[in-house]
Design a protein around this motif. Structure first.
Motif, PDB file in Angstrom:
ATOM      1  N   PRO A 117      -8.080 -24.006  62.871  1.00  0.00           N
ATOM      2  CA  PRO A 117      -8.556 -25.349  62.195  1.00  0.00           C
ATOM      3  C   PRO A 117      -9.282 -24.888  60.968  1.00  0.00           C
ATOM      4  O   PRO A 117      -9.730 -23.980  60.634  1.00  0.00           O
ATOM      5  CB  PRO A 117      -9.471 -25.628  63.306  1.00  0.00           C
ATOM      6  N   ARG A 118      -9.052 -26.060  60.007  1.00  0.00           N
ATOM      7  CA  ARG A 118      -9.777 -26.135  58.668  1.00  0.00           C
ATOM      8  C   ARG A 118      -9.301 -25.111  57.838  1.00  0.00           C
ATOM      9  O   ARG A 118     -10.009 -24.671  56.873  1.00  0.00           O
ATOM     10  CB  ARG A 118     -11.051 -26.148  58.922  1.00  0.00           C
ATOM     11  N   GLY A 119      -8.004 -24.297  58.245  1.00  0.00           N
ATOM     12  CA  GLY A 119      -7.446 -23.399  57.130  1.00  0.00           C
ATOM     13  C   GLY A 119      -8.084 -21.787  57.141  1.00  0.00           C
ATOM     14  O   GLY A 119      -8.797 -21.651  58.322  1.00  0.00           O
ATOM     15  N   ALA A 120      -7.847 -21.094  56.359  1.00  0.00           N
ATOM     16  CA  ALA A 120      -7.972 -19.560  56.557  1.00  0.00           C
ATOM     17  C   ALA A 120      -9.244 -19.402  55.682  1.00  0.00           C
ATOM     18  O   ALA A 120      -9.402 -19.750  54.488  1.00  0.00           O
ATOM     19  CB  ALA A 120      -7.132 -18.962  56.086  1.00  0.00           C
ATOM     20  N   LEU A 121     -10.309 -18.434  56.293  1.00  0.00           N
ATOM     21  CA  LEU A 121     -11.428 -18.060  55.538  1.00  0.00           C
ATOM     22  C   LEU A 121     -11.171 -16.537  55.039  1.00  0.00           C
ATOM     23  O   LEU A 121     -10.930 -15.791  55.856  1.00  0.00           O
ATOM     24  CB  LEU A 121     -12.705 -18.394  56.194  1.00  0.00           C
ATOM     25  N   LEU A 122     -11.516 -16.279  53.609  1.00  0.00           N
ATOM     26  CA  LEU A 122     -11.342 -14.971  53.281  1.00  0.00           C
ATOM     27  C   LEU A 122     -12.597 -14.468  53.159  1.00  0.00           C
ATOM     28  O   LEU A 122     -13.635 -14.877  52.824  1.00  0.00           O
ATOM     29  CB  LEU A 122     -10.644 -14.909  51.686  1.00  0.00           C
ATOM     30  N   MET A 123     -12.541 -13.204  53.623  1.00  0.00           N
ATOM     31  CA  MET A 123     -13.960 -12.596  53.749  1.00  0.00           C
ATOM     32  C   MET A 123     -13.766 -10.847  53.918  1.00  0.00           C
ATOM     33  O   MET A 123     -12.778 -10.394  54.037  1.00  0.00           O
ATOM     34  CB  MET A 123     -14.399 -12.528  55.547  1.00  0.00           C
ATOM     35  N   SER A 124     -14.690 -10.247  53.308  1.00  0.00           N
ATOM     36  CA  SER A 124     -14.500  -8.762  52.931  1.00  0.00           C
ATOM     37  C   SER A 124     -14.828  -7.821  54.198  1.00  0.00           C
ATOM     38  O   SER A 124     -14.669  -6.662  54.026  1.00  0.00           O
ATOM     39  CB  SER A 124     -15.350  -8.528  51.635  1.00  0.00           C
ATOM     40  N   ALA A 125     -15.465  -8.541  54.970  1.00  0.00           N
ATOM     41  CA  ALA A 125     -15.802  -7.741  56.368  1.00  0.00           C
ATOM     42  C   ALA A 125     -14.597  -7.415  57.246  1.00  0.00           C
ATOM     43  O   ALA A 125     -13.741  -8.478  57.319  1.00  0.00           O
ATOM     44  CB  ALA A 125     -16.915  -8.198  57.226  1.00  0.00           C
ATOM     45  N   ALA A 126     -14.363  -6.171  57.727  1.00  0.00           N
ATOM     46  CA  ALA A 126     -13.295  -6.139  58.732  1.00  0.00           C
ATOM     47  C   ALA A 126     -13.878  -6.018  59.972  1.00  0.00           C
ATOM     48  O   ALA A 126     -13.472  -5.277  60.793  1.00  0.00           O
ATOM     49  CB  ALA A 126     -12.766  -4.331  58.561  1.00  0.00           C
ATOM     50  N   CYS A 127     -14.161  -7.186  60.434  1.00  0.00           N
ATOM     51  CA  CYS A 127     -14.504  -7.440  61.788  1.00  0.00           C
ATOM     52  C   CYS A 127     -13.811  -8.848  62.226  1.00  0.00           C
ATOM     53  O   CYS A 127     -13.686  -9.813  61.576  1.00  0.00           O
ATOM     54  CB  CYS A 127     -16.004  -7.176  61.993  1.00  0.00           C
ATOM     55  N   THR A 128     -13.731  -8.874  63.576  1.00  0.00           N
ATOM     56  CA  THR A 128     -13.191 -10.142  64.256  1.00  0.00           C
ATOM     57  C   THR A 128     -14.035 -10.437  65.281  1.00  0.00           C
ATOM     58  O   THR A 128     -14.403  -9.638  66.012  1.00  0.00           O
ATOM     59  CB  THR A 128     -11.492  -9.774  64.660  1.00  0.00           C
ATOM     60  N   SER A 129     -13.910 -11.681  65.630  1.00  0.00           N
ATOM     61  CA  SER A 129     -14.805 -12.080  66.839  1.00  0.00           C
ATOM     62  C   SER A 129     -13.968 -12.961  67.864  1.00  0.00           C
ATOM     63  O   SER A 129     -12.879 -13.785  67.417  1.00  0.00           O
ATOM     64  CB  SER A 129     -15.884 -13.031  66.512  1.00  0.00           C
ATOM     65  N   VAL A 130     -14.240 -12.743  68.964  1.00  0.00           N
ATOM     66  CA  VAL A 130     -13.567 -13.717  69.932  1.00  0.00           C
ATOM     67  C   VAL A 130     -14.722 -14.298  70.984  1.00  0.00           C
ATOM     68  O   VAL A 130     -15.649 -13.691  71.208  1.00  0.00           O
ATOM     69  CB  VAL A 130     -12.809 -12.688  70.943  1.00  0.00           C
ATOM     70  N   ALA A 131     -14.667 -15.370  70.816  1.00  0.00           N
ATOM     71  CA  ALA A 131     -15.753 -16.236  71.352  1.00  0.00           C
ATOM     72  C   ALA A 131     -15.481 -16.764  72.882  1.00  0.00           C
ATOM     73  O   ALA A 131     -14.658 -17.489  73.129  1.00  0.00           O
ATOM     74  CB  ALA A 131     -16.296 -17.387  70.644  1.00  0.00           C
TER      75      ALA A 131
ATOM     76  N   GLY B 105     -21.640 -13.254  58.153  1.00  0.00           N
ATOM     77  CA  GLY B 105     -21.255 -14.376  56.898  1.00  0.00           C
ATOM     78  C   GLY B 105     -20.810 -13.334  55.859  1.00  0.00           C
ATOM     79  O   GLY B 105     -20.674 -13.671  54.919  1.00  0.00           O
ATOM     80  N   GLY B 106     -20.053 -12.292  56.086  1.00  0.00           N
ATOM     81  CA  GLY B 106     -19.395 -11.351  55.313  1.00  0.00           C
ATOM     82  C   GLY B 106     -20.520 -10.426  54.335  1.00  0.00           C
ATOM     83  O   GLY B 106     -19.988  -9.809  53.447  1.00  0.00           O
ATOM     84  N   GLY B 107     -21.743 -10.493  54.735  1.00  0.00           N
ATOM     85  CA  GLY B 107     -22.682  -9.681  53.932  1.00  0.00           C
ATOM     86  C   GLY B 107     -22.584  -8.279  54.358  1.00  0.00           C
ATOM     87  O   GLY B 107     -23.194  -7.418  53.554  1.00  0.00           O
ATOM     88  N   GLY B 108     -22.081  -7.773  55.439  1.00  0.00           N
ATOM     89  CA  GLY B 108     -21.948  -6.396  55.715  1.00  0.00           C
ATOM     90  C   GLY B 108     -23.502  -6.153  56.116  1.00  0.00           C
ATOM     91  O   GLY B 108     -24.275  -6.756  56.589  1.00  0.00           O
TER      92      GLY B 108
END
Length: 438
Positions: free
Chosen positions: A4-18, A212-215
């Motif tokens: 939903p709502r498109g793709a967010l670009l982020m510099s962190a190499a992590c993924t989440s499954v909720a 939020g991409g802050g590392g």
């Protein structure tokens, strides 16, 4: 899967499954929190395995429990030891395996990886609650082609980490365990008018937290710390009447007010001061920041309030923003050197010009203790298996290359998942929480 709502670009190499249900969590107590027990399971597929199992076990153990650049070292620092991790009983130093699964790596079938590993552990007498609070699945990722760098169950205890040699990047692992603690991806809302009625949702990261991409160069934000009760009631002050407050840095030394919780109808406005922390934490952050928390969900639904048209989202001295609908005004009176004075006006009553020491004179009644402050909304009942009945529910995806972390300043150009950059296929937190399995 739908994004939903498109793709967010982020510099962190992590993924989440909720995931819908949760594993048992350990809350901080007055006599010190019980460490969270992590069972790391190394996985071999039928067509892909760790070339050097002994090295993989050592690398995994260092990634989770090492003195530096590990999951444990980050959360020790950022929560001031309000939460700690320790090896579970299975295996050596909390690492068991490799466990050989009769499963091809192709397709990166996370549900089967989890289910088959859980069964293998149970056959060895290792179960949720009795033996571990977190189950982290580390497996060869090259043939799996997961398309993400890691997954973590939201308010649960499961994480999936592809790895070539058992090493897990500190940014990735800290992000995924943030999901386990109940934190969603933290975004920002653009409020170019001083009234919050003008705010619009964006798919921009907050860059104030690993979520939020802050590392790992930054700490957790005040809403996240409040959600997990990592701040005492003297540090996270609930504003009950108009007042001015002297505030200290969220992660800095000393005692005093570190966060303000300002009521705004069903929502809350959270104010924090960053910078001035010991060591390298928050070395890129300084000044006052504010967040809007929707419906009391401090972990999953807190957005950074950005009132600036440019890249600098710091609320400088003299900045005023309002929620006219709820008769709230917040003004930054002074800010600098890891401290600030913030005035809050409720119900149209002007804030007094004089502050009341370190606590302000509009604080909710204090107990005199250092017990953690509770967020208005807590997670519900927790499942015993850490994943509930829907292992694939509520997925949010991040980039696949976990070998590097590329810092990205707010407002910088977007990065795609090529040439070592990272693409986070994410979405607004609320949509991510409602998502279902493929």
């Amino acid at each position: 899967m739908r994004v939903p709502r498109g793709a967010l670009l982020m510099s962190a190499a992590c993924t989440s499954v909720a995931l819908a249900a949760t594993a048992p969590s350990t809350a901080a107590a007055a006599d010190g929190p019980a460490p969270r027990r992590i069972q790391i399971a190394l996985i071999n597929f039928s067509d892909s395995s760790f070339a050097d199992p002994a090295k993989a076990r050592s690398n995994a153990q260092n990634s989770y429990f090492g003195k530096t650049r590990s999951l444990n070292s980050y959360y020790n620092e950022v929560t001031r030891q309000a939460t700690t991790f320790k090896p579970a009983a299975g295996g050596e130093g909390g690492v068991i395996g490799p466990i050989n699964l009769d499963l091809s790596a192709a397709g990166c079938d996370k549900d089967s990886i989890y289910g088959m590993t859980k069964k293998a552990l149970e056959e060895q007498g290792l179960t949720w609650v009795d033996d571990f609070d977190h189950l982290s699945l580390v497996f060869p990722g090259e043939k799996a082609g997961c398309g993400w760098g890691g997954l973590g169950s939201l308010s649960g205890g499961v994480s999936w980490l592809p790895s070539g040699d058992g090493t897990v990047d500190q940014t990735v692992i800290s992000h995924e365990f943030g999901h386990n603690l109940g934190y969603g991806h933290q975004m920002r809302i653009r409020c170019e008018d001083s009234d919050l009625a003008s705010c619009r949702d964006t798919e921009d990261n907050s860059f104030k937290t690993p979520m939020g991409g802050g590392g790992v160069g930054v700490g957790l934000t005040a809403p996240e710390l409040i959600h997990s009760k990592f701040l005492s009631d003297r540090e996270a002050v609930k504003v009950t009447k108009s007042s001015a407050y002297k505030m200290r840095s969220l992660h800095g030394p000393g005692d005093g007010v570190r966060a303000l919780i300002v009521p705004a109808g069903q929502d809350s406005l959270i104010v924090e001061v960053r910078g001035g922390a010991a060591g390298k934490l928050d070395d890129r952050l300084a000044g006052v920041h504010a967040y809007r928390v929707k419906n009391g969900d401090f972990g999953r639904d807190a957005d950074l309030i950005d009132t600036t048209p440019g890249d600098d989202d710091t609320l400088k001295a003299g900045t005023v923003f309002t929620d006219k609908a709820h008769k709230v005004e917040i003004k930054v009176e002074q800010s600098g050197d890891g401290a600030a004075t913030v005035a809050v006006s409720l119900n149209g009553v002007p804030s007094p010009a004089k502050t009341d020491g370190e606590s302000g004179n509009g604080a909710a009644p204090q107990t005199g203790s250092s017990k953690p402050v509770a967020s208005p909304s807590e997670d519900g009942a927790e499942g015993r298996d850490g994943a509930g009945g829907q292992n694939g529910a509520n997925l949010a995806e991040t980039g696949a290359d976990t070998t590097n972390y590329l810092p990205m300043a707010a407002g910088a150009a977007a990065l795609f998942a090529v040439g070592g950059a990272f693409l986070l296929k994410s979405r607004r937190k609320r949509a991510a929480m409602a998502r279902h399995a493929r």
